[in-house]
Design a protein around this motif. Structure first.
Motif, PDB file in Angstrom:
ATOM      1  N   GLU A 511      20.193  61.584  22.088  1.00  0.00           N
ATOM      2  CA  GLU A 511      19.259  60.734  21.339  1.00  0.00           C
ATOM      3  C   GLU A 511      17.874  61.364  21.363  1.00  0.00           C
ATOM      4  O   GLU A 511      17.363  61.710  22.426  1.00  0.00           O
ATOM      5  CB  GLU A 511      19.221  59.348  21.973  1.00  0.00           C
ATOM      6  CG  GLU A 511      18.358  58.373  21.214  1.00  0.00           C
ATOM      7  CD  GLU A 511      18.321  57.006  21.867  1.00  0.00           C
ATOM      8  OE1 GLU A 511      19.162  56.161  21.520  1.00  0.00           O
ATOM      9  OE2 GLU A 511      17.461  56.803  22.753  1.00  0.00           O
ATOM     10  N   ARG A 513      13.951  60.695  20.152  1.00  0.00           N
ATOM     11  CA  ARG A 513      13.033  59.696  19.599  1.00  0.00           C
ATOM     12  C   ARG A 513      11.682  60.333  19.338  1.00  0.00           C
ATOM     13  O   ARG A 513      11.156  61.056  20.195  1.00  0.00           O
ATOM     14  CB  ARG A 513      12.876  58.532  20.577  1.00  0.00           C
ATOM     15  CG  ARG A 513      14.055  57.550  20.500  1.00  0.00           C
ATOM     16  CD  ARG A 513      13.911  56.428  21.477  1.00  0.00           C
ATOM     17  NE  ARG A 513      13.977  56.938  22.845  1.00  0.00           N
ATOM     18  CZ  ARG A 513      13.127  56.611  23.798  1.00  0.00           C
ATOM     19  NH1 ARG A 513      12.137  55.761  23.567  1.00  0.00           N
ATOM     20  NH2 ARG A 513      13.246  57.134  25.009  1.00  0.00           N
ATOM     21  N   LYS A 568      12.075  51.979  13.777  1.00  0.00           N
ATOM     22  CA  LYS A 568      11.604  50.707  14.335  1.00  0.00           C
ATOM     23  C   LYS A 568      10.101  50.785  14.250  1.00  0.00           C
ATOM     24  O   LYS A 568       9.517  51.798  14.690  1.00  0.00           O
ATOM     25  CB  LYS A 568      12.019  50.588  15.796  1.00  0.00           C
ATOM     26  CG  LYS A 568      13.053  49.539  16.018  1.00  0.00           C
ATOM     27  CD  LYS A 568      13.228  49.288  17.471  1.00  0.00           C
ATOM     28  CE  LYS A 568      14.344  48.279  17.640  1.00  0.00           C
ATOM     29  NZ  LYS A 568      14.775  48.231  18.995  1.00  0.00           N
ATOM     30  N   VAL A 576       8.706  54.234  15.696  1.00  0.00           N
ATOM     31  CA  VAL A 576       9.625  55.100  16.438  1.00  0.00           C
ATOM     32  C   VAL A 576      10.810  55.433  15.538  1.00  0.00           C
ATOM     33  O   VAL A 576      11.461  54.536  14.982  1.00  0.00           O
ATOM     34  CB  VAL A 576      10.190  54.397  17.707  1.00  0.00           C
ATOM     35  CG1 VAL A 576      11.037  55.373  18.516  1.00  0.00           C
ATOM     36  CG2 VAL A 576       9.082  53.823  18.548  1.00  0.00           C
ATOM     37  N   THR A 578      14.518  57.051  15.641  1.00  0.00           N
ATOM     38  CA  THR A 578      15.546  57.405  16.627  1.00  0.00           C
ATOM     39  C   THR A 578      16.674  58.152  15.926  1.00  0.00           C
ATOM     40  O   THR A 578      17.277  57.619  14.985  1.00  0.00           O
ATOM     41  CB  THR A 578      16.116  56.134  17.302  1.00  0.00           C
ATOM     42  OG1 THR A 578      15.004  55.387  17.804  1.00  0.00           O
ATOM     43  CG2 THR A 578      17.049  56.469  18.439  1.00  0.00           C
ATOM     44  N   ARG A 580      20.316  59.997  16.477  1.00  0.00           N
ATOM     45  CA  ARG A 580      21.430  60.177  17.426  1.00  0.00           C
ATOM     46  C   ARG A 580      22.403  61.192  16.839  1.00  0.00           C
ATOM     47  O   ARG A 580      22.811  61.071  15.681  1.00  0.00           O
ATOM     48  CB  ARG A 580      22.154  58.860  17.649  1.00  0.00           C
ATOM     49  CG  ARG A 580      21.345  57.947  18.528  1.00  0.00           C
ATOM     50  CD  ARG A 580      22.076  56.685  18.816  1.00  0.00           C
ATOM     51  NE  ARG A 580      21.276  55.860  19.701  1.00  0.00           N
ATOM     52  CZ  ARG A 580      21.479  54.586  19.910  1.00  0.00           C
ATOM     53  NH1 ARG A 580      22.479  53.976  19.286  1.00  0.00           N
ATOM     54  NH2 ARG A 580      20.723  53.910  20.736  1.00  0.00           N
TER      55      ARG A 580
END
Ligand code: ADP
Length: 590
Positions: A511, A513, A568, A576, A578, A580
């Protein structure tokens, strides 16, 4: 295509959709009304056809029983009872050979007048011989009628007590006048040939055959049938479904018909035009067989009544069920049409948005292209015209040209990358990619931009991160797009950029970020930021350079690696992103 035309076309599609819905509603209503009218006609048609089937069934039953009686009954009584009996026995034996229902009768007997009453001679149905017999108790009514017939002051035949016995048929046998006969002999009382129908045979074969033939009940019976006697109280002769009570069928019958309407003229076998014995005439006058007699006549002579009720409850129920099925199909079709219309509306809306975004994109990109070109043009002009003479100035203009042409190249690259990825981004030759290395490379290449926006970078990489299997250049590109946004938009606030990488053990994923403490993205824009050409309101208002393609490209690249990207954001707090990605062992192979 300009914006006005795009909006006009969208308005037309909405109008079309509205009209479609109204039309659907009107059609549905009309269908409801018309099927109602059709249902009434259909019900009447079904009822009429059922009635005529029952009428034919009744005629067939009469014909079948009458034909059997006729075959066994001699034309006339012989002078002696023994002679008559032997003729009956011979006819019976002949009939047995040809009939389909050998067990149609349970008893056949000859009532011979004598000693002020009748002596009974029963036919042994197995042996085919006659022998004197006792009057069975069930024939008490019949015996009474024969006595009444012999009584001197009796009225005409039509005053016979009714109803007839449900299972017996009595036929008079007259002796015909012969040459030399005295008139006294001719007036002799008739012998009576008595037939008793075999209830078991009726139930087992005769009635089921007829019902199957006329009501088409062979495979899947549509109708419940009950036949009762017309006595009070009625006795059940036949019942097609013992699971249903007789009252259930008779009380709500769709149609009923009188059965076993047998009158003497049906048994006459003498040639037309030859008058029969006088005593038969009153029967004949009551309406010839096959003549236009109404139900009233049939009522008077029939021994049984047949009731028929549709299994669905009634013919109304059948028709209304068919109507509702019809309406359900229409409703289904209308719903399908509605769903198609909604899908069309969504598609149109999407197309409209895309067209709007594209128009905005063209305007934006023209501006983005023109600014660096103007700067380069001016710098080149100044250099050539020796406006910038000192080496420092030349150096400054050179740097300016380099910076602006770099921006131009970035812009063109972005558009070309997007054009390439439009038909689907494919990871061609996957290789193990070290996440930390890629992050460092991206941070390095964005250094100038980050510094220009006075941002500090906080980097946290979990030690021992698994590698990712994929396209190194593509991944770098995707991360760079997100990181550049953090610098471009996030600097107006916290001037801080966080880059974190960790592994999600459970899912065997890595992940990444990328966070900022900038103004954030408004809620209504958050789900649009990944769409091609989309640019936020603030980005446009503050004239931040961009094409609206960066995040869309990043998403395409990440998804091509089997990963996901999410945003988000909270206004004034920051954003943010993110990302993955599956770790190497699980990475999707091309
Ligand atoms: P561009 O940056 O060229 O406009 P992108 O696809 O990269 O296009 O981003 C789309 C939009 O998402 C931007 O115009 C901006 O409004 C918004 N956005 C992206 N990243 C951020 C961020 N970190 N903070 C605030 N808004 C952002």
């Amino acid at each position: 295509m300009n914006l006005k035309r795009v909006r006009q076309r969208a308005a037309h599609s909405w109008l079309f959709l509205g009209a479609l819905f109204v039309l659907g509603g009107v059609l549905g209503f009309l269908q409801y009304r018309w099927t109602g009218e059709v249902s009434v006609a259909e019900r009447e048609r079904l009822r009429a056809s059922l009635r005529s089937s029952l009428f034919r069934l009744s005629q067939d039953l009469n014909a079948e029983v009458a034909a059997a009686c006729r075959s066994i009954t001699p034309i006339e009584a012989q002078p002696s009872a023994t002679q008559t009996e032997s003729e009956i026995a011979a006819r019976f034996a002949e009939w047995k050979k040809t009939t389909r229902h050998e067990r149609l009768f349970s008893r056949i007997a000859l009532a011979v007048p004598g000693n002020g009453g009748f002596e009974l001679h029963g036919l042994d149905l197995e042996q085919g011989t006659f022998a004197p017999a006792e009057w069975p108790s069930e024939w008490a009514g019949l015996k009474q009628r024969l006595h009444w017939q012999m009584s001197p002051g009796r009225g005409p035949f039509r005053d016979f007590p009714h109803p007839q016995d449900p299972l017996t048929i009595e036929l008079p046998l007259f002796a015909m006048p012969r040459p030399g006969d005295s008139g006294r002999f001719f007036q002799r009382e008739p012998h009576w040939l008595i037939f008793e129908l075999n209830l078991q045979a009726l139930r087992d074969s005769v009635l089921p055959d007829l019902i199957e033939r006329h009501l088409n009940t062979a495979d899947d019976p549509d109708y419940d049938v009950v036949i009762t006697t017309r006595t009070i109280p009625p006795a059940v002769i036949y019942q097609s479904d013992p699971g249903r009570t007789v009252q259930e069928v008779t009380a709500a019958a769709d149609a009923s018909v009188p059965l076993l309407d047998l009158r003497t003229e049906q048994f006459r076998r003498w040639a037309p035009g030859v008058p029969g014995p006088r005593s038969v005439q009153p029967f004949a006058r009551r309406g010839g067989f096959g003549g236009g007699r109404g139900r009233g006549m049939m009522d008077a002579f029939a021994r049984w009544e047949m009731y028929v009720r549709h299994r669905a409850g009634s013919l109304e129920a059948v028709v209304s069920r068919a109507r509702w099925r019809n309406l359900a199909v229409t409703a289904g079709l209308l719903m399908l049409m509605g769903a198609a219309a909604v899908a069309l509306a969504r598609y149109t809306r999407r197309e409209q948005r895309l067209a709007e975004l594209q128009i905005g994109f063209v305007a934006g990109v023209s501006h983005e292209l023109r600014t660096p070109l103007t700067v380069i043009h001016t710098a080149a002009y100044n250099l050539r015209g020796k406006v910038a003479a000192s080496p420092e100035q030349v150096e400054r203009y050179g740097a300016l040209i380099q910076q602006e042409s770099g921006r131009l190249r970035g812009l063109v690259d972005q558009i070309l990358d997007f054009a390439r990825a439009e038909s689907g981004y494919v990871v061609k030759e996957p290789e193990p990619v070290n996440v930390e290395t890629v992050i460092d490379e991206v941070l390095d290449s964005a250094k100038a931009l980050i510094e220009a926006h006075h941002c500090s970078v906080e980097k946290q990489i979990e030690p021992g991160l698994p590698a990712i299997s994929g396209d190194r250049v593509g991944l770098r590109h995707a991360l760079a797009n997100v990181l550049n946004n953090a610098a471009k938009y996030g600097s107006k606030g916290g001037n801080w950029i966080g880059v974190f990488a960790s592994k999600i053990e459970k899912r065997n994923q890595v992940e990444i970020r990328i966070a900022d403490r900038g103004p954030g993205i408004p809620a209504d824009e958050q789900e649009q930021v990944f769409e091609p050409f989309f640019r936020g309101r603030m980005a446009v208002e503050n004239q931040v350079h961009g094409t609206g393609l960066g995040l869309n490209l990043a998403k395409k690249i990440v998804e091509a690696h089997g990963g996901s990207i999410q945003v988000k954001s909270e206004l004034t707090k920051g954003t943010v992103f993110t990302i993955r990605l599956p770790a190497a062992a699980n990475a999707r192979q091309p």
